[in-house]
Write an enzyme that holds these catalytic residues in place. Structure first.
Site, PDB file in Angstrom:
ATOM      1  CB  ALA A 207      -0.914   0.011   1.218  1.00 55.34           C
ATOM      2  CG  HIS A 208       2.325   2.988  -3.416  1.00 53.00           C
ATOM      3  ND1 HIS A 208       1.765   1.873  -3.983  1.00 53.00           N
ATOM      4  CD2 HIS A 208       2.377   3.931  -4.394  1.00 53.00           C
ATOM      5  CE1 HIS A 208       1.504   2.128  -5.261  1.00 53.00           C
ATOM      6  NE2 HIS A 208       1.848   3.357  -5.540  1.00 53.00           N
TER       7      HIS A 208
END
Ligand code: UD1
Ligand code: UDP
Length: 359
Positions: A207-208
């Site tokens: 997740a970014h």
């Protein structure tokens, strides 16, 4: 045949992965080009490691722009690209995807006497709060050659009034990249052993996205959801963490649950090996939604929308948002489905088709 002068612009991890097949076909066909790296990504694990593992040539130009506010970063890249396109007399500029690097390449080219090719055209999340959505829309509207991965993305371009003569459905170069590297990853990657993971008995997580990790509540909610999935399935979670997310965890003073193993970002072969052997992948990445679909690995997307709806239609992906309960339900739903879907992103000849069209 007219001799073209190409420039290929890249700047971030996903662009390096998805442009690698284009660079390979250029080399096979002795097509010369100038490779321009904006330096949007510069940490070794997001940048040089991909050039090394994928045997890519060194960029001819490195703009060294680095991180900054969107406006400053994009404007510095734009000026740098403009200078090179002019001095090199480039007549076709190729960009891939939806990053600020792509926007800079698109605007610079649109103001010059050169044509713009956009690889991965026509993707829309319909969420204009995402910087990537604006980058895609602008790039598609100024582009001359729009290489849509699917018929659905071509339709979205037509719906925006874009002329048919600019649209080409080629598939996505990520299929070419996965096909070229899957066996190599099996042979060369020791990632499973290094992290003591058993195929089919772990969860891979990334997740970014700014809209997720820059918001402390959403980030905490995702971490809690992942923890619940890990406990429910009794599988460890491996999470190669993007520097943006690591910075936010520190800033928000958030701790990662014991079930989640944070590791540095992985090179493409190691990451591909994990995607290929995970029981489930939970992500907010665009590329990871595609790769899991290609590799027949179920995916749960922790976002409110996706610009890859084809992955959902074929059953490879569900989009669940960031509520922990929804993440758990999505994971269970995906694990109970059969994984014999047909990937919708083409047959692995996208790079060849794109170069055929341009030449
Ligand atoms: C960018 C793209 C995003 C893409 C992602 C791929 C935009 C608007 N966003 O997001 O669409 O999904 O790349 O990974 O173009 N940083 C480092 N080292 C680096 C690069 C960044 O430490 O090599 C840190 C810096 O603190 C920086 C932050 O990460 O401020 C964000 O970097 P940035 O390039 O602005 O956006 P990404 O989140 O990487
Ligand atoms: N990737 C990688 N190592 C990692 C995480 C991702 O090699 O630790 C690769 C992944 O296989 C995909 C690309 O990076 O090809 C996706 O990049 P990212 O998720 O950063 O960007 P997005 O696709 O969301 O724009």
């Amino acid at each position: 045949m007219t001799e073209h002068k190409f420039a290929i612009v890249l700047g971030t991890r996903p662009e390096i992965v998805k442009l690698a097949p284009i660079l390979r076909v250029c080399d096979e066909r002795c097509i010369s080009y100038s490779l321009i790296h904006t330096g949007q990504h510069y940490s070794d694990e997001l940048d040089s490691v991909f050039f090394e593992r994928l045997n890519l040539p060194k960029p001819d130009y490195h703009l060294d722009i680095g991180s900054d506010s969107h406006g400053k970063q994009t404007s510095k890249m734009l000026t740098g690209i403009e200078d090179i396109v002019q001095t090199e007399n480039v007549d076709i500029v190729l960009v891939q995807g939806d990053t600020n690097t792509v926007l800079a390449g698109a605007i610079a080219t649109s103001k010059l006497d050169a044509k713009l090719g956009h690889i991965e055209a026509g993707l829309r999340s319909f969420n204009r709060d995402m910087p990537e959505e604006i980058n895609r829309i602008v790039t598609d509207h100024v582009g001359d050659f729009l290489f849509a991965p699917t018929e659905e993305s071509a339709t979205l371009l037509r719906n925006e009034g874009i002329d048919e003569s600019r649209i080409y459905v080629t598939g996505n170069t990520i299929v070419d990249a996965v096909q070229a590297n899957r066996e190599i990853a099996i042979e060369k990657s020791a990632v499973l052993k290094e992290h003591n993971l058993t195929p089919g008995e772990f969860i891979l997580m990334t997740a970014h996205r700014a809209e997720n990790v820059d918001d402390p509540d959403r980030l905490a909610s995702i971490l809690s959801g992942i923890d619940r999935v890990a406990r429910e399935l009794d599988y460890p979670v491996i999470y190669p963490i993007h520097p943006r997310t690591q910075n936010r965890l520190n800033e928000f003073n958030l701790t990662v649950p014991d079930t989640t193993r944070l590791v540095d970002p992985l090179d493409f072969l190691d990451f591909l090996r994990l995607e290929d052997t995970a029981s489930l992948v939970i992500t907010d990445s665009g590329g990871v939604q595609e790769e899991t679909c290609i590799l027949q690995t179920p995916c749960v997307t922790v976002r409110d929308s996706t610009e890859r709806p084809e992955t959902v239609s074929v059953g490879a992906n569900v989009v669940v948002g960031t509520d922990p309960e929804d993440i758990v339900n999505g994971a269970i739903e995906q694990l109970h489905k059969s994984t014999d879907w047909e990937a919708p992103f083409g047959d692995g000849t996208a790079a060849e088709q794109i170069l055929d069209i341009l030449l």
